[in-house]
Design a protein around this motif. Structure first.
Motif, PDB file in Angstrom:
ATOM      1  N   LYS A  42       0.518  -0.821   0.257  1.00 10.93           N
ATOM      2  CA  LYS A  42       0.015  -0.077   0.068  1.00 10.93           C
ATOM      3  C   LYS A  42       0.722   1.491  -0.133  1.00 10.93           C
ATOM      4  N   SER A  43       1.085   2.613  -0.687  1.00 16.07           N
ATOM      5  CA  SER A  43       1.302   3.331  -0.662  1.00 16.07           C
ATOM      6  C   SER A  43       1.593   4.141   0.682  1.00 16.07           C
ATOM      7  N   ARG A  44       2.330   4.414   0.389  1.00 15.48           N
ATOM      8  CA  ARG A  44       2.830   5.933   2.227  1.00 15.48           C
ATOM      9  C   ARG A  44       2.963   7.143   0.801  1.00 15.48           C
ATOM     10  N   VAL A  45       2.599   7.549   0.288  1.00 14.21           N
ATOM     11  CA  VAL A  45       2.690   8.826  -0.018  1.00 14.21           C
ATOM     12  C   VAL A  45       0.784   9.368   0.547  1.00 14.21           C
ATOM     13  N   GLU A  46       0.977  10.445   1.364  1.00 10.64           N
ATOM     14  CA  GLU A  46      -0.532  10.698   1.761  1.00 10.64           C
ATOM     15  C   GLU A  46      -0.884  12.132   1.043  1.00 10.64           C
ATOM     16  N   HIS A  47      -0.120  12.297   0.188  1.00 13.25           N
ATOM     17  CA  HIS A  47      -0.350  13.364  -0.793  1.00 13.25           C
ATOM     18  C   HIS A  47       0.394  13.999  -1.792  1.00 13.25           C
ATOM     19  N   PHE A  48       0.560  13.959  -2.884  1.00 15.59           N
ATOM     20  CA  PHE A  48       1.088  15.382  -3.545  1.00 15.59           C
ATOM     21  C   PHE A  48       0.798  16.035  -4.242  1.00 15.59           C
ATOM     22  N   SER A  49       1.921  17.055  -4.838  1.00 13.97           N
ATOM     23  CA  SER A  49       1.143  18.973  -4.769  1.00 13.97           C
ATOM     24  C   SER A  49       1.304  19.366  -6.114  1.00 13.97           C
ATOM     25  N   TYR A  50       0.877  20.172  -6.987  1.00 12.02           N
ATOM     26  CA  TYR A  50       1.105  21.073  -7.875  1.00 12.02           C
ATOM     27  C   TYR A  50       0.905  22.454  -7.588  1.00 12.02           C
ATOM     28  N   GLN A  51       2.074  23.100  -7.762  1.00  8.90           N
ATOM     29  CA  GLN A  51       1.503  24.895  -7.685  1.00  8.90           C
ATOM     30  C   GLN A  51       1.335  25.325  -8.599  1.00  8.90           C
ATOM     31  N   VAL A  52       0.075  26.464  -7.946  1.00  7.66           N
ATOM     32  CA  VAL A  52      -0.709  27.056  -8.698  1.00  7.66           C
ATOM     33  C   VAL A  52      -0.144  28.566  -9.244  1.00  7.66           C
ATOM     34  N   GLU A  53      -1.315  29.360  -9.243  1.00 11.78           N
ATOM     35  CA  GLU A  53      -1.058  31.183  -9.225  1.00 11.78           C
ATOM     36  C   GLU A  53      -1.106  31.302  -7.766  1.00 11.78           C
ATOM     37  N   ASP A  54      -1.835  31.455  -7.784  1.00 18.43           N
ATOM     38  CA  ASP A  54      -2.606  32.167  -6.693  1.00 18.43           C
ATOM     39  C   ASP A  54      -4.354  31.750  -5.167  1.00 18.43           C
ATOM     40  N   ILE A  55      -4.344  32.247  -4.793  1.00 20.97           N
ATOM     41  CA  ILE A  55      -5.591  31.666  -3.747  1.00 20.97           C
ATOM     42  C   ILE A  55      -6.704  31.476  -5.049  1.00 20.97           C
ATOM     43  N   GLU A  56      -6.658  32.908  -5.899  1.00 18.97           N
ATOM     44  CA  GLU A  56      -8.000  33.025  -6.714  1.00 18.97           C
ATOM     45  C   GLU A  56      -7.966  31.490  -7.424  1.00 18.97           C
ATOM     46  N   GLU A  57      -6.733  31.103  -7.668  1.00 21.00           N
ATOM     47  CA  GLU A  57      -6.629  30.086  -8.771  1.00 21.00           C
ATOM     48  C   GLU A  57      -7.753  28.888  -7.919  1.00 21.00           C
ATOM     49  N   ILE A  58      -7.116  28.993  -7.256  1.00 18.50           N
ATOM     50  CA  ILE A  58      -7.303  28.027  -5.591  1.00 18.50           C
ATOM     51  C   ILE A  58      -9.478  27.979  -6.025  1.00 18.50           C
ATOM     52  N   GLN A 100     -10.973  29.071  -8.332  1.00 17.37           N
ATOM     53  CA  GLN A 100     -12.045  28.764  -9.236  1.00 17.37           C
ATOM     54  C   GLN A 100     -11.421  26.979  -9.465  1.00 17.37           C
ATOM     55  N   ILE A 101     -10.579  26.946  -8.848  1.00 16.10           N
ATOM     56  CA  ILE A 101     -10.743  25.153  -8.727  1.00 16.10           C
ATOM     57  C   ILE A 101     -11.499  24.258  -8.252  1.00 16.10           C
ATOM     58  N   MET A 108     -14.414  24.271  -9.815  1.00 12.02           N
ATOM     59  CA  MET A 108     -14.610  23.267 -10.931  1.00 12.02           C
ATOM     60  C   MET A 108     -15.029  22.181 -10.432  1.00 12.02           C
ATOM     61  N   LEU A 109     -14.347  22.071  -9.014  1.00 12.05           N
ATOM     62  CA  LEU A 109     -14.499  20.574  -8.403  1.00 12.05           C
ATOM     63  C   LEU A 109     -15.553  19.938  -8.282  1.00 12.05           C
ATOM     64  N   ILE A 110     -15.736  21.117  -7.585  1.00 10.80           N
ATOM     65  CA  ILE A 110     -17.669  21.444  -7.055  1.00 10.80           C
ATOM     66  C   ILE A 110     -18.679  20.763  -8.067  1.00 10.80           C
ATOM     67  N   GLU A 111     -17.995  21.228  -9.013  1.00  7.45           N
ATOM     68  CA  GLU A 111     -19.158  21.226 -10.483  1.00  7.45           C
ATOM     69  C   GLU A 111     -18.694  19.796 -10.942  1.00  7.45           C
ATOM     70  N   ARG A 112     -17.979  19.454 -10.875  1.00  9.29           N
ATOM     71  CA  ARG A 112     -17.593  17.632 -11.447  1.00  9.29           C
ATOM     72  C   ARG A 112     -17.158  16.895 -10.966  1.00  9.29           C
ATOM     73  N   GLY A 113     -17.920  17.321  -9.071  1.00  9.76           N
ATOM     74  CA  GLY A 113     -18.524  15.768  -8.682  1.00  9.76           C
ATOM     75  C   GLY A 113     -17.626  15.434  -7.419  1.00  9.76           C
ATOM     76  N   ILE A 114     -16.060  16.234  -8.157  1.00 16.61           N
ATOM     77  CA  ILE A 114     -14.428  15.648  -7.503  1.00 16.61           C
ATOM     78  C   ILE A 114     -14.577  15.371  -6.042  1.00 16.61           C
ATOM     79  N   GLU A 115     -14.394  14.754  -5.636  1.00 21.87           N
ATOM     80  CA  GLU A 115     -14.395  14.624  -3.613  1.00 21.87           C
ATOM     81  C   GLU A 115     -13.461  15.674  -3.404  1.00 21.87           C
ATOM     82  N   ILE A 116     -13.997  16.034  -2.488  1.00 13.73           N
ATOM     83  CA  ILE A 116     -12.523  17.377  -1.789  1.00 13.73           C
ATOM     84  C   ILE A 116     -12.414  16.670  -0.179  1.00 13.73           C
TER      85      ILE A 116
END
Length: 178
Positions: A71-87, A89-90, A93-101
Motif C-alpha cells: 500500500k502507498s506511503r504517499v499522503e499527498h502530492f501537490s501542484y503549484q498554481v498561481e494564487d488563491i484566486e486560482e485555488i 476557481q479550481i 470546478m471540483l464541486i461542479e464535476r462532483g470530485i471528492e474534496i
C-alpha cells in the motif's frame, strides 16, 4: 469548464516508520534542509527556495506494525498554481464535476501556503497550492516547531474557507478547544 494551469510539481508528503532516521537520511544522503517541524511527528524539508518539497509524516506505532508494504506511503502530492484566486476557481470546478474534496480551502501554518486537497479516481490525495514561503539569501528563514494541537498549524484561516467538513484529526482539535 475551467481547467487548472499548474506551474510545477510542488511537494510530496510521505508516511515514514522512524521520522528521525528518515530526516537524517534525507539530510545526509539526499542533501535536504529542514524548514519546520510539527511537534515530532511531521517535518518539512527543502532542496531549493520552496519552504518544502518533501514532508515526512510519522506513522503511529500501531500503523507501522499493520502497514502493508504493497500500500502507498504517499499522503499527498501537490501542484503549484498561481494564487488563491486560482485555488478558488479550481475548487468551484471540483464541486461542479462532483470530485471528492478531502480538505480546504485553507492556508497552512508551516509554509504559509494556500491549499485545496481532493481525490483522484484511485483515491490518492492531490493538492493544489499557492503562495508558499520562499527561502534564500535575501529571504532567510529559521526553522521552528509548530504545535499539532493548534488549529492555525493546519489552517491559519481557522476553517472559515473550508468547503467540506474538516478531517477527523482536525475536528479533534476543535473539540479540545471547546
Amino acid at each position: 469548464m475551467y481547467t487548472p494551469k499548474p506551474k510545477k510539481l510542488g511537494h510530496l508528503v510521505l508516511k515514514v516508520n522512524d521520522i528521525h532516521e528518515s530526516v537524517k537520511f534525507y539530510q545526509e544522503v539526499v542533501g535536504l534542509q529542514v524548514s519546520d517541524w510539527i511537534d515530532q511527528h511531521m517535518v518539512f524539508l527543502r532542496a531549493s527556495k520552496d519552504h518544502h518539497d518533501l514532508a515526512l509524516l510519522q506513522l503511529p506505532k500501531d500503523a507501522i506494525s499493520e502497514h502493508d508494504p504493497a500500500k502507498s506511503r504517499v499522503e499527498h502530492f501537490s501542484y503549484q498554481v498561481e494564487d488563491i484566486e486560482e485555488i478558488r476557481q479550481i475548487t468551484a470546478m471540483l464541486i461542479e464535476r462532483g470530485i471528492e474534496i478531502d480538505r480546504g480551502i485553507g492556508r497552512h501554518g508551516p509554509g504559509d501556503n494556500t491549499f485545496i486537497v481532493f481525490k483522484d479516481p484511485d483515491g490518492n490525495n492531490v493538492e493544489f497550492y499557492s503562495d508558499m514561503v520562499q527561502i534564500d539569501e535575501q529571504h532567510p528563514y529559521t526553522a521552528s516547531v509548530w504545535k499539532s494541537d493548534v488549529l492555525e498549524t493546519f489552517d491559519q484561516w481557522q476553517l472559515n474557507d473550508f468547503v467540506v467538513e474538516p478531517p477527523a484529526r482536525i475536528t479533534a482539535i476543535l473539540k479540545k478547544d471547546e
